[in-house]
Design a protein around this motif. Structure first.
Motif, PDB file in Angstrom:
ATOM      1  N   THR A  83       0.806  -1.229   0.000  1.00 55.70           N
ATOM      2  CA  THR A  83       0.000   0.000   0.000  1.00 55.70           C
ATOM      3  C   THR A  83       0.837   1.276   0.000  1.00 55.70           C
ATOM      4  O   THR A  83       0.281   2.374   0.021  1.00 55.70           O
ATOM      5  N   ALA A 103       2.956   4.453  -1.021  1.00 52.86           N
ATOM      6  CA  ALA A 103       2.805   5.402  -2.132  1.00 52.86           C
ATOM      7  C   ALA A 103       4.141   5.826  -2.706  1.00 52.86           C
ATOM      8  O   ALA A 103       4.252   6.882  -3.325  1.00 52.86           O
ATOM      9  N   ARG A 128       2.138   4.958  -8.807  1.00 54.34           N
ATOM     10  CA  ARG A 128       0.997   4.863  -7.891  1.00 54.34           C
ATOM     11  C   ARG A 128       0.850   6.195  -7.174  1.00 54.34           C
ATOM     12  O   ARG A 128       1.610   6.521  -6.268  1.00 54.34           O
ATOM     13  N   THR A 182      -4.227   5.597   0.937  1.00 56.48           N
ATOM     14  CA  THR A 182      -2.888   5.030   1.057  1.00 56.48           C
ATOM     15  C   THR A 182      -2.071   5.752   2.117  1.00 56.48           C
ATOM     16  O   THR A 182      -1.344   5.113   2.884  1.00 56.48           O
ATOM     17  N   CYS A 216      -0.797   3.799   5.415  1.00 53.77           N
ATOM     18  CA  CYS A 216       0.655   3.703   5.597  1.00 53.77           C
ATOM     19  C   CYS A 216       1.094   4.369   6.903  1.00 53.77           C
ATOM     20  O   CYS A 216       1.979   3.858   7.606  1.00 53.77           O
TER      21      CYS A 216
END
Length: 592
Positions: free
Chosen positions: A354, A356, A361, A367, A371
């Motif tokens: 997940t 970034a 992405r 996210t 995170c």
């Protein structure tokens, strides 16, 4: 429960000591004991006695060898400095003398120093050590004058007369120690005059060196005479000397780690929001802990839900919040986390999936929030779990590949990769400012995680066991080619400059802790990586020279923050490195 460390690795447990501690302390106090190790102890009331040094989360405790009673040596809140002394103790001989490790703990002494025990933490322990209860009166109280009559401090000409009499007494009466004279002198207004006269013949007996010397000097009996020093006003400075009998001893590293954890935790406890997060009771009475079996059962249930397949993002986020909250409130949860072989790899792999960081992405609120929570959870699990044997096994499994993946995943710079409108989650238009705030929060928590990993690796760096590959050098070698390494370090240096120059408002407790963590990370970069050191000194030398200084911290860090002095020390070392000045002292040499 901690294990004693010798010969560079975790060795067999001292079952007699652990049984003694378990029987004489409550479970929550016993679980907060971080490490123990036998050392020769020298203090104001203890003269070269082989004892067990027990490190709790609030201080240093001492017990006999074998254990009979438990007494408080020093509380972490009173410690000023912990230093290695490069000398050879006179009272040891042969191999033990050559391999000894001398640690000096400098602290501000309290009137009841040496008389406390773990009863202060709500535990039921045996009576205080007889030596502490029978300590001389001059150790903790004002010295009596004229028999049993206690008089007020003299003033005017009488003060000078008394000082002169005391000075004559210091010369003529050999049975009275220098410490006693200082305590009596401190009752007068002109006590600094007599202290200067008494100390004058002993000038230049303590030499500080910037670097280690090839030969180690012999220790002198002057250590005992230096055990108590008067400071400004009524403040008193004392020393606790610990002599470990092995060069591979890790008691010094455990002391530094425990002290660091204490000052961070106690500073954060000044923040009402953090107090609520930890669910600290408003009543001064200690909160009753769950039985270990119940805690273990609840943890197994929560971890089972986290590890189930096809878990949605929202459910994952809620379960992580529950795990993080439980770990804040109960240290046993953090120990159980490392005893589970699956949770650490699961959190790291989820973070990688997940994250970034990838250029293809873009950043989204989902996210960034997930995170951030993942990094917060991992950071919390590192906190105060150095004594958990399972942690080292989990971190080094598969040659540290999981730990390497974690560090690779969290590293990012401050530049946002923004999505185009059609790709926004739920077609919501998120402002760039909001994303910047989320990104800044993420970078803050990453600083905390790197700090914890650096502390772990600094301990391994001083361990001669070749199997302990998780060192500071390993971190920078592994991250050397990371595309965001320079950008991340640039952001950390930028934030240190901004927080010290932006406004004159005092920092909040969490901001003070974050500054401490950032300074630690930057100092490690300067000391262990030539590329990063060159970058920081090239791009930030002017800012550090003209805008960053220890004087700026006076308005930023309130003196009642336990972490304030440590931040000042770190910032001084950081300035020395950036401005190409000699580094701060880490090892002191005590002359004969």
């Amino acid at each position: 429960m901690a294990r004693t460390i010798t010969d560079g690795s975790r060795c067999r447990r001292n079952s007699k000591l652990e049984t003694f501690l378990k029987r004489n302390t409550e479970r929550d106090v016993y679980e907060r004991i971080r490490a123990y190790e036998p050392c020769v102890v020298v203090s104001r009331t203890i003269s070269k006695v082989f004892m067990h040094v027990v490190l709790s989360d609030d201080g240093i405790y001492l017990t006999e060898y074998p254990p009979r009673t438990l007494q408080l040596g020093v509380q972490f809140r009173d410690i000023v400095d912990i230093a290695l002394i490069n000398d050879l103790p006179d009272f040891l001989s042969g191999r033990a003398r050559e391999q000894s490790l001398h640690i000096c703990v400098v602290y501000t002494s309290a009137k009841d120093a040496g008389k406390g025990d773990l009863r202060n933490r709500g535990s039921a322990v045996c009576k205080p050590h007889p030596a502490s209860s029978s300590a001389p009166e001059h150790m903790g109280r004002s010295a009596p004058v004229a028999g049993k009559t206690r008089v007020s401090p003299p003033c005017g000409h009488m003060c000078i007369i008394v000082c002169a009499l005391l000075f004559a007494l210091a010369i003529s009466v050999k049975c009275r120690t220098l410490i006693e004279i200082k305590h009596v002198a401190s009752q007068t207004k002109n006590f600094t005059l007599i202290l200067h006269l008494v100390n004058q013949p002993k000038q230049n007996t303590n030499k500080n060196r910037r670097n280690l010397v090839p030969t180690r000097r012999s220790s002198s009996n002057l250590v005992m005479k230096r055990m108590v020093r008067e400071r400004s006003g009524e403040e008193q400075e004392a020393e606790l000397h610990l002599y470990a009998v092995s060069l591979s001893s890790q008691i010094y590293l455990h002391l530094q780690s425990s002290w660091s954890s204490y000052i961070m935790r106690s500073t954060l406890m000044l923040d009402p929001l953090y107090m609520r997060k930890c669910n600290m009771p408003s009543s001064p009475l200690p909160r009753k802990q769950r039985p270990w079996e119940q805690t273990s059962q609840l943890f197994c249930q929560l971890s089972g839900e986290l590890l189930q397949e096809h878990l949605g993002v929202e459910s994952l986020y809620l379960l992580l919040q529950e795990l993080c909250t439980a770990a804040h409130r109960d240290a046993a949860i953090r120990k159980l986390f490392w005893r589970s072989a699956e949770l650490y790899p699961f959190l790291v792999h989820t973070l990688v999936d997940t994250s970034a960081i990838s250029q293809d992405r873009p950043h989204t609120t989902d996210t960034l929030l997930l995170c951030t929570l993942l990094v917060q959870t991992l950071t919390l699990m590192f906190r105060e779990t150095a004594s958990e044997p399972a942690r080292q096994s989990v971190l080094t499994s598969k040659q540290g590949s999981v730990t390497a993946s974690m560090l690779q995943a969290v590293l990012t710079d401050s530049e946002l990769a923004l999505p185009v409108a059609p790709r926004l989650h739920h077609d919501l238009i998120i402002s760039y400012t909001e994303l910047q705030a989320l990104q800044a929060e993420y970078l803050d928590v990453v600083s905390g995680l790197l700090f914890e990993v650096l502390v772990l690796c600094q301990e391994a760096s001083h361990t001669p066991d070749p199997g302990h590959f998780l060192t500071v050098g390993w971190i920078f070698t592994m991250l050397q080619s990371h595309p965001s390494l320079v950008g991340f370090v640039d952001y950390q240096a930028q934030q240190v400059v901004l927080v010290l120059t932006h406004s004159r408002c005092p920092l909040s407790p969490p901001q003070a802790v974050l500054l401490y963590q950032r300074c630690t990370v930057l100092l490690a970069c300067l000391q262990n990586n030539a590329t990063l050191s060159t970058y920081i000194t090239t791009h930030y030398k002017e800012e550090f020279k003209y805008y960053v200084g220890v004087s700026e911290l006076k308005d930023k860090l309130p003196p009642h923050y336990p972490i304030s002095k440590r931040v000042q020390h770190l910032l001084t070392a950081l300035l020395h490195r950036v401005l190409h000045e000699p580094p701060a002292l880490t090892v002191r040499e005590r002359g004969p």
